[in-house]
Design a protein around this motif. Sequence first.
Motif: not given
Lengths: 269, 306
Positions: B158-160, B149, A39, B143-145, B153
């Motif tokens: 927040e994560t979409q 996103n 990420g 996802t968070e990664d 963050q």
Amino acid sequence: MQKSARWTYIPLVGIALCFIIPFLIMVFGSLLKMKIPTGNPLLWFSEEVTLDNFAYILKNADFIKWIFNSTVITVIPVFAQMFFAAVLGYIFAKKEFPFKNLIFWAMMAVIMLPSQLLIIPRYIMFSEFGWINTYLPLIVPEIWGILGVFFVKQYMQTLPKDLEEAARIDGAGDFTIFFKIMLPLSKPVIATVGTFAFISNWNDLLTPLIFTTSQDMYPVTVGLASLLTKEGNFGVEMAGSLLSFIPTFLIFLFFQRYFVKGIALSGLK
Amino acid sequence: MPPQNHSKTSFSKRLILNFKKHAIVYVFLIPILIHFAIFYLYPIGFSLYITFMKWSIIGEAEFVGLQNWINIFSDELAWKAIRNTVLFSLYFIVPTMALGLALALLINQGNKGSAVFKGVFFLPVVTSFVVISAIWAWLFRGTEDGLVNVLLQSVGIETQLFLSSSAQALIVLAGLSIFKVCGSTMIYYYAGLQSIPEEYYEAARIDGANRWKIFWKITFPLLLPIHFYVAIITSIGSFQIFDSAFLLTSGGPNYSTTTIVYYLYHQGFTSLRLGYASVLAYVLFFIIFGLSLIQKRYFGREVDYK
């Protein structure tokens, strides 16, 4: 407008970065040894640089076949379209014959219909011809296009009549006039037609998606799309994207001025 | 009789002369007309015929009259596809025009290197939807990664879900399309800006008008034909959206990205309902035909192919 407004560099550079970053992600992604991108982009710099992704995709023999297929279904229509645009442009611009305008506008009207209207009847036709999974449905209907004819016609109408008349007095026929005078003078507009044909055929997805069902007949767009759904490996996907992007990019670099002129002229896309 | 004979030879002579005079027309136009009839005229007529048939390509075609045409009115998914396509247009058209105009204004300032910027903004136009979608898929991972996103963050959002959210997927696809085509919008506006005479600006400046005023009182109204033209062109394009819906979301989640052409493709080539898919093609045709009529009605006389 005022010459050289310095402040405009700030938004220009900012937006340009937003436009370049996706392409940079593609290049870096294809070179880094990671299946799923971490990420945090900063972590990318600690990743190992490798050509494995390219090796993987090129060893996958289908990919080379896809590039080859794309080349076949692009190069043949490009040259055919350039030729027919030139000769039909000449015919509609300079010759007189019965129903000329009717024929031209009928062609304009029909070909300007949304192409999706043609897909299903053509699918049934080509199934009956036995053309599915051959190059034919991707080449034969594409050998000329009305837009290219329109470009060349508009251009040739601006060429002075004297040129033609002088040649005719010297005894030249249509073919001589076309090949010796009109064709050389129309090179820029014919190049425009060719670049447009290249990009639209190389990038087309829907048509080959329907007319090719076996993997080794896919062009690179459909092949890449199938890779996206099954691979799930970021590096490999980006390597495939980059390889399919390179020909487009090179054509774009060489013919950029034609594109820009052509777009402004055509009102297409 | 000699006179008859004479006229006969002169007729064939005239025919040959006429052929010689128009040889290039016969040699090239006639084959192209045949090609046009086979690959355009015939399929267009044939497509209307198919709308009255139940046809799955594998079996025999069966005549069902107007059934396919009637079915569409009770097909909720067809209406949803039309609604999605209209929504997509709303998300797509105005931002594309605004961004295209903004870019054209920026590169029209006579900056050094404006050709390079023009090239950069134009690059997505020539790149395939497949390549851009491949990149977009990773940018907008829900996802968070996912890269976007991660950026969100870092500013505390927040994560979409993005492509897996039925409320957001269509907007993400519109974003992709804006990125893909605003370069060509820029070129239309750039051509429009170049055609505005410099004297207008000079006169306004002498009268003490500021940049903002010059833009709203001179530039924007003088671009009216271009605004209209670009609006029609982008809306025609947006009604044909398919590639990104096919590649990124397969029409989902919960049919939120099922556009008219995606639905047509699905009905025709997954469900093998060729007759019904042909009706959908006609729906698309009627919409685009309507848009083209508006274009002709209000704009036809002003189209200026320079």
